[in-house]
Design an enzyme around this catalytic site. Structure first.
Site, PDB file in Angstrom:
ATOM      1  CG  ASP A 156     109.975  39.379  32.628  1.00 32.18           C
ATOM      2  OD1 ASP A 156     108.994  39.605  31.893  1.00 32.18           O
ATOM      3  OD2 ASP A 156     110.616  38.309  32.608  1.00 32.18           O
ATOM      4  CB  SER A 198     108.088  38.641  26.543  1.00 30.82           C
ATOM      5  OG  SER A 198     108.094  37.265  26.832  1.00 30.82           O
ATOM      6  N   GLY A 223     106.225  32.342  35.198  1.00 32.56           N
ATOM      7  CA  GLY A 223     105.598  31.128  34.694  1.00 32.56           C
ATOM      8  C   GLY A 223     104.575  31.373  33.602  1.00 32.56           C
ATOM      9  CG  HIS A 263     112.373  38.797  27.883  1.00 31.72           C
ATOM     10  ND1 HIS A 263     113.374  39.044  28.812  1.00 31.72           N
ATOM     11  CD2 HIS A 263     111.486  37.979  28.506  1.00 31.72           C
ATOM     12  CE1 HIS A 263     113.098  38.419  29.942  1.00 31.72           C
ATOM     13  NE2 HIS A 263     111.950  37.755  29.791  1.00 31.72           N
ATOM     14  CG  HIS A 268     113.569  35.254  32.381  1.00 30.58           C
ATOM     15  ND1 HIS A 268     112.299  35.746  32.615  1.00 30.58           N
ATOM     16  CD2 HIS A 268     114.026  34.814  33.589  1.00 30.58           C
ATOM     17  CE1 HIS A 268     112.002  35.610  33.903  1.00 30.58           C
ATOM     18  NE2 HIS A 268     113.023  35.034  34.512  1.00 30.58           N
ATOM     19  N   GLY A 291     105.242  41.498  27.024  1.00 27.05           N
ATOM     20  CA  GLY A 291     104.755  40.391  26.201  1.00 27.05           C
ATOM     21  C   GLY A 291     103.365  40.672  25.684  1.00 27.05           C
ATOM     22  CG  MET A 327     108.861  29.241  31.498  1.00 30.78           C
ATOM     23  SD  MET A 327     107.087  29.596  31.495  1.00 30.78           S
ATOM     24  CE  MET A 327     107.119  31.361  31.229  1.00 30.78           C
ATOM     25  N   GLY A 387     100.694  37.567  30.610  1.00 28.43           N
ATOM     26  CA  GLY A 387      99.344  38.090  30.771  1.00 28.43           C
ATOM     27  C   GLY A 387      98.853  38.268  32.190  1.00 28.43           C
ATOM     28  CG  MET A 413     110.719  37.520  38.107  1.00 27.22           C
ATOM     29  SD  MET A 413     110.718  37.622  36.312  1.00 27.22           S
ATOM     30  CE  MET A 413     109.012  37.271  35.917  1.00 27.22           C
ATOM     31  CG  MET A 446     111.531  31.768  34.680  1.00 30.47           C
ATOM     32  SD  MET A 446     110.067  32.448  33.875  1.00 30.47           S
ATOM     33  CE  MET A 446     110.712  32.690  32.230  1.00 30.47           C
ATOM     34  CG  ASP A 480     109.909  34.618  29.219  1.00 34.37           C
ATOM     35  OD1 ASP A 480     110.694  35.077  30.068  1.00 34.37           O
ATOM     36  OD2 ASP A 480     109.021  35.299  28.671  1.00 34.37           O
TER      37      ASP A 480
HETATM   38  C1  DX5 Z   1     106.824  35.480  32.946  1.00 30.64           C
HETATM   39  C2  DX5 Z   1     107.850  35.787  31.902  1.00 30.64           C
HETATM   40  C3  DX5 Z   1     107.644  37.080  31.214  1.00 30.64           C
HETATM   41  C4  DX5 Z   1     106.370  37.132  30.404  1.00 30.64           C
HETATM   42  C5  DX5 Z   1     105.879  38.554  30.438  1.00 30.64           C
HETATM   43  O1  DX5 Z   1     107.188  34.358  33.641  1.00 30.64           O
HETATM   44  O2  DX5 Z   1     109.145  35.836  32.469  1.00 30.64           O
HETATM   45  O3  DX5 Z   1     108.746  37.438  30.393  1.00 30.64           O
HETATM   46  O4  DX5 Z   1     106.546  36.723  29.081  1.00 30.64           O
HETATM   47  O5  DX5 Z   1     104.633  38.594  29.858  1.00 30.64           O
HETATM   48  P1  DX5 Z   1     103.599  39.769  30.090  1.00 30.64           P
HETATM   49  O6  DX5 Z   1     104.270  41.031  29.570  1.00 30.64           O
HETATM   50  O7  DX5 Z   1     102.427  39.341  29.294  1.00 30.64           O
HETATM   51  O8  DX5 Z   1     103.352  39.863  31.562  1.00 30.64           O
HETATM   52 ZN    ZN Z   2     110.794  36.738  31.244  1.00 25.39          ZN
END
Ligand code: DX5
Ligand code: ZN
Length: 220
Positions: free
Chosen positions: A176, A9, A143, A34, A67, A198, A38, A146, A138, A69, A36
């Site tokens: 994810d 990610s 959002g 991947h 993805h 990520g 938002m 980490g 999820m 959001m 994201d």
């Molecule tokens: C969260 C995202 C994820 C995020 C995952 O809202 O959709 O794709 O980047 O990050 P890690 O792997 O750090 O949880």
């Molecule tokens: Zn994601």
């Protein structure tokens, strides 16, 4: 041939060195990018938008898994197709006319994905599973990167895999959030096909090796 995929990610990349990080993924054993997106409305955070995505897809040589959001994703389906998305995933919770949204994504030549928040039951997809190319479960509240992995995800993967098989669907299962070497194998055993990672990749010392090890673990 490996069949389980790893999708780093970009949210956890170094945005001041984005091209370097994209090339690291290009040269690694990762399968997809991947990405994201938002909007600060559907989720309490804003990541990046179209100009940054355009810059990213100028350098990617592997499939781009976007993805969304965001609320009202239908407004931007054509835009994301033009920006180079190969998969476009929308949230179940953001789509009152999910069937129509999925058809619109496919009409633009992309694979159609549906993401479920941790509290959203799998059973809600029963009547539409045949139409969905990819379901993104999820394993954190969307959002932020980490966050800690939510353990209930294993049982959701199990239920979803059963639903896919029962309906003779070919839908792939993506996980994810909070994915690491500690949960990767168990997720695959429960039925996952794609692992998004990520922080686990980008915060590691040797990112290329981390991707390689995760890929090997997922396919062991
Ligand atoms: C969260 C995202 C994820 C995020 C995952 O809202 O959709 O794709 O980047 O990050 P890690 O792997 O750090 O949880
Ligand atoms: Zn994601």
């Amino acid at each position: 041939m490996s069949s389980k995929l790893i999708a780093p990610s970009i949210l956890a990349a170094d945005f001041a060195n984005l091209q370097r990080d994209i090339e690291m993924i290009n040269d690694s054993e990762a399968d997809w990018f991947h990405i994201d997106i938002m909007d600060g409305v559907f989720v309490p955070n804003i990541s990046f938008g179209m100009p940054v995505l355009k810059a990213i897809t100028t350098h990617t040589i592997k499939p781009v898994d976007v993805h969304l959001m965001i609320v009202d994703p239908d407004r931007y389906i054509k835009t994301f197709a033009n920006l180079g998305a190969d998969n476009l995933t929308v949230h179940y919770e953001a789509c009152p006319h999910l069937h129509r949204t999925i058809q619109a994504i496919k009409a633009e030549g992309m694979k159609a994905g549906v993401a479920l928040n941790p509290h959203t039951p799998i059973a809600l997809l029963e009547d539409i599973i045949q139409n969905i190319d990819l379901i993104c479960l999820m394993s954190v509240n969307p959002g932020f990167g980490g966050q800690s992995f939510i353990e209930n995800t294993y049982s959701k993967v199990n239920q979803l895999k059963k639903m896919i098989n029962k309906n003779g669907a070919t839908t792939k299962i993506e996980i994810d959030g909070g994915v690491t070497n500690k949960n990767a194998k168990q997720l695959i055993e429960a039925g996952a096909d794609i692992l998004v990672a990520g922080s686990y990749v980008f915060k590691s010392k040797n990112q290329t090796e981390t991707i390689k090890d995760l890929k090997a673990l997922a396919n062991s």
